[in-house]
Scaffold this motif. Sequence first.
Motif, mmCIF file in Angstrom:
data_model
loop_
_atom_site.group_PDB
_atom_site.id
_atom_site.type_symbol
_atom_site.label_atom_id
_atom_site.label_comp_id
_atom_site.label_asym_id
_atom_site.label_seq_id
_atom_site.Cartn_x
_atom_site.Cartn_y
_atom_site.Cartn_z
ATOM 1 N N LYS A 1 0.832 -1.193 0.000
ATOM 2 C CA LYS A 1 0.000 0.000 0.000
ATOM 3 C C LYS A 1 0.869 1.245 0.000
ATOM 4 C CE LYS A 1 -1.881 -1.020 3.969
ATOM 5 N NZ LYS A 1 -2.681 -1.006 5.227
ATOM 6 N N LEU A 2 0.363 2.321 -0.544
ATOM 7 C CA LEU A 2 1.109 3.577 -0.604
ATOM 8 C C LEU A 2 0.481 4.592 0.328
ATOM 9 C CD1 LEU A 2 1.874 4.092 -4.395
ATOM 10 C CD2 LEU A 2 3.399 3.279 -2.615
ATOM 11 N N PHE A 3 1.316 5.176 1.218
ATOM 12 C CA PHE A 3 0.829 6.137 2.188
ATOM 13 C C PHE A 3 0.587 7.504 1.563
ATOM 14 C CE2 PHE A 3 1.986 2.710 4.624
ATOM 15 C CZ PHE A 3 1.907 2.893 5.997
ATOM 16 N N THR A 4 1.339 7.826 0.543
ATOM 17 C CA THR A 4 1.224 9.138 -0.095
ATOM 18 C C THR A 4 1.121 8.975 -1.613
ATOM 19 O OG1 THR A 4 3.640 9.349 -0.216
ATOM 20 C CG2 THR A 4 2.540 10.298 1.724
ATOM 21 N N PRO A 5 0.519 9.931 -2.291
ATOM 22 C CA PRO A 5 0.407 9.855 -3.756
ATOM 23 C C PRO A 5 1.758 9.690 -4.430
ATOM 24 C CG PRO A 5 -1.024 11.571 -2.904
ATOM 25 C CD PRO A 5 -0.188 11.117 -1.754
ATOM 26 N N THR A 6 1.817 8.756 -5.377
ATOM 27 C CA THR A 6 3.051 8.438 -6.090
ATOM 28 C C THR A 6 2.771 8.416 -7.583
ATOM 29 O OG1 THR A 6 3.862 7.096 -4.250
ATOM 30 C CG2 THR A 6 4.879 6.725 -6.403
ATOM 31 N N LYS A 7 3.669 8.990 -8.346
ATOM 32 C CA LYS A 7 3.478 9.014 -9.788
ATOM 33 C C LYS A 7 3.712 7.630 -10.377
ATOM 34 C CE LYS A 7 5.084 11.282 -14.028
ATOM 35 N NZ LYS A 7 6.013 12.259 -14.621
ATOM 36 N N ASN A 8 2.769 7.186 -11.224
ATOM 37 C CA ASN A 8 2.930 5.921 -11.933
ATOM 38 C C ASN A 8 3.657 6.208 -13.242
ATOM 39 O OD1 ASN A 8 2.448 3.619 -13.669
ATOM 40 N ND2 ASN A 8 0.851 2.970 -12.225
ATOM 41 N N GLU A 9 4.896 5.723 -13.337
ATOM 42 C CA GLU A 9 5.737 6.035 -14.490
ATOM 43 C C GLU A 9 5.487 5.112 -15.675
ATOM 44 O OE1 GLU A 9 7.608 8.589 -14.580
ATOM 45 O OE2 GLU A 9 8.105 9.132 -12.505
ATOM 46 N N TYR A 10 4.654 4.122 -15.485
ATOM 47 C CA TYR A 10 4.420 3.155 -16.563
ATOM 48 C C TYR A 10 3.502 3.700 -17.653
ATOM 49 C CZ TYR A 10 6.581 -0.445 -13.641
ATOM 50 O OH TYR A 10 7.467 -1.183 -12.889
ATOM 51 N N VAL A 11 2.722 4.697 -17.328
ATOM 52 C CA VAL A 11 1.827 5.289 -18.328
ATOM 53 C C VAL A 11 2.013 6.799 -18.333
ATOM 54 C CG1 VAL A 11 0.063 3.491 -18.319
ATOM 55 C CG2 VAL A 11 -0.047 5.321 -16.634
ATOM 56 N N GLU A 12 1.776 7.397 -19.470
ATOM 57 C CA GLU A 12 1.903 8.848 -19.573
ATOM 58 C C GLU A 12 0.890 9.376 -20.584
ATOM 59 O OE1 GLU A 12 5.605 8.733 -22.791
ATOM 60 O OE2 GLU A 12 5.950 9.478 -20.764
ATOM 61 N N LYS A 13 0.715 10.685 -20.515
ATOM 62 C CA LYS A 13 -0.241 11.349 -21.401
ATOM 63 C C LYS A 13 -1.622 10.687 -21.335
ATOM 64 C CE LYS A 13 2.661 14.414 -22.937
ATOM 65 N NZ LYS A 13 2.505 15.841 -22.579
ATOM 66 N N ILE A 14 -2.111 10.533 -20.117
ATOM 67 C CA ILE A 14 -3.428 9.924 -19.972
ATOM 68 C C ILE A 14 -4.515 10.992 -20.104
ATOM 69 C CG2 ILE A 14 -2.569 8.042 -18.534
ATOM 70 C CD1 ILE A 14 -3.796 9.492 -16.128
ATOM 71 N N VAL A 15 -5.678 10.552 -20.582
ATOM 72 C CA VAL A 15 -6.803 11.477 -20.771
ATOM 73 C C VAL A 15 -8.049 11.001 -20.027
ATOM 74 C CG1 VAL A 15 -5.972 12.326 -22.983
ATOM 75 C CG2 VAL A 15 -7.463 10.315 -22.920
ATOM 76 N N GLY A 16 -7.981 9.798 -19.437
ATOM 77 C CA GLY A 16 -9.132 9.289 -18.709
ATOM 78 C C GLY A 16 -8.730 8.268 -17.669
ATOM 79 N N ILE A 17 -9.460 8.233 -16.535
ATOM 80 C CA ILE A 17 -9.209 7.266 -15.472
ATOM 81 C C ILE A 17 -10.538 6.654 -15.038
ATOM 82 C CG2 ILE A 17 -7.080 8.322 -14.616
ATOM 83 C CD1 ILE A 17 -8.715 9.791 -12.516
ATOM 84 N N ALA A 18 -10.467 5.422 -14.506
ATOM 85 C CA ALA A 18 -11.696 4.746 -14.092
ATOM 86 C C ALA A 18 -11.424 3.825 -12.918
ATOM 87 C CB ALA A 18 -12.277 3.947 -15.252
#
Length: 548
Positions: A270-287
């Motif tokens: 689990k992550l205690f603080t927000p962390t950037k996901n480097e596997y994807v970039e230039k996203i336009v939608g989340i679900a």
Amino acid sequence: MIDCFSRWPPLLFVDKITLSTIRLLYVFGCTGSEALLITNDDEVLSCGLNNSGCLGQGNNKELSAIPKSIDVLRGKNVRGFSYGGNSSGIFVVAYTETGCVYQWGKDIGKEIPMDICVPQLLHIPKKIAVVACGVEHCLALSVDGEVYSWGYGDFGQLGQALLTRYVGFLRVGGVLLDVCVINISCGSDFSIVVGDNGRVYAWGNNNCRQLGSSACTSSHSPVKINSLDDVRIKEVACGKAHVLAMTDEGELYVWGSNARFQLGLGSSEKLFTPTKNEYVEKIVGIAASFCCDTSAVMTENSEIFILGAMYGDKFCPIPKSSPYKSLHEVFAYMTTPRITYKPFIRQLEWEPINVAVEKAFDDEETSDLIIRAEGKDIHVHRAISRLRSNYFRLFLQDHWVGNDQTIVDVDRKYVVIYSYLQYLYAGKLKVDAWLALELLELAEEYQDLAVKKFCENQIKLCICTDNVASLFPLALNFNALELQKSCISFAVKHINSVVQTKTFTEWDKDTMKEFILQCQKSELFRTDNAIFILASPDENNIEQRISF
């Protein structure tokens, strides 16, 4: 689109014709076994298992495999739905274009909840733009950026200080009093919102650090997530106990529960603080959805990536590229339960312009001119008529038919002018030979060579001994050269039969003269069946024109 619809369990037995009329779909429930649908005519339908009366049909017992109308919502211009609940009961919230909110199903917020089987209007003080639900709580975002909450708040998910149960509708205060909120989302028992300043605020249960901080086990009031201050967040999506956040630059930040790799970082910690996901970039939608551990994102090139659980027992430790074309497809095929993470609004598919023009024929709603024949109206468009017909280009000149004139009477059979006008829109004709004869006359008058050629070809297919003597004079009258040739060709081959027909013997001198001239030119003039002695086509000797 229809195939994607049919993947959701409640729609497996709904016929394709009904599905084709649906503009909005919302599948929900603990097992994804209920569905709400809005038709193109704004009728709200429901089908499925009816847990806690969540179908809004007036009872909590009868399941419905076939979609039925929710009468209370007829004419209310419903724009979307959200749902909450668990195995003990399901509730549904609907919000309308006018800012009203309706709720039915399990009556959350009461000490002894009852099932409400018919949608009830909620008296929220402001017009509501959108609603989000957790397991037993709701958030409503007003059109002016205020957040209201109701339901259970044992973990502080209502954001109302120490209040743990509330059936009214209070504005969420604290730090949000000075913030215009633009996005809301609910996990199972926590809440996340985004302000127009790009900041993120959270409250509720924090057992998996879904509030983006390790400072507390829960929070009853909104707390800003300071670790995101260096980026500007556009949107958040809450899962059961995890969160996705999308920045204005298309970056993905994740935090919270990760036991099923739903954060897509390669590990299950689990992550205690927000962390950037480097596997994807230039996203336009989340679900994501409060009821499952599956996440999905869409990149700017429309590639769909899956994070976390697939089919319930398989996992994607890092974002996995998929063949799907939309985020909704992930939830239709991959999640457990198979629900819609938000209302699935059918996108208008741009049809080819020729199809759109063809559909516009005789459309009373869009036409600006009526052609009337035999007392019957045909609805057309001045622009299309002018573009497609030289005759109508002249006919509709302002000095003849003014722009303020909406009805024009024509002295034609209705079926003939209807077929011609339909041709102007569709570019094709479907008529029998006898209608083609009447169209041929119209085509000659209107000087429409394409229609004339079509009619000639159609009539040529039907030439026989009984009608050739009738068709040849018509072909002469309409200057239909191809039809004349076909008549001559047939007549010469069957001359013994043709000349004995009553119609042939009634020809006038001019017709007979033209027939003889064209027969003389025909390569088929001499046959083995008969010998013809054709006199000179001199009018004085016309009575001696043929001998056997």
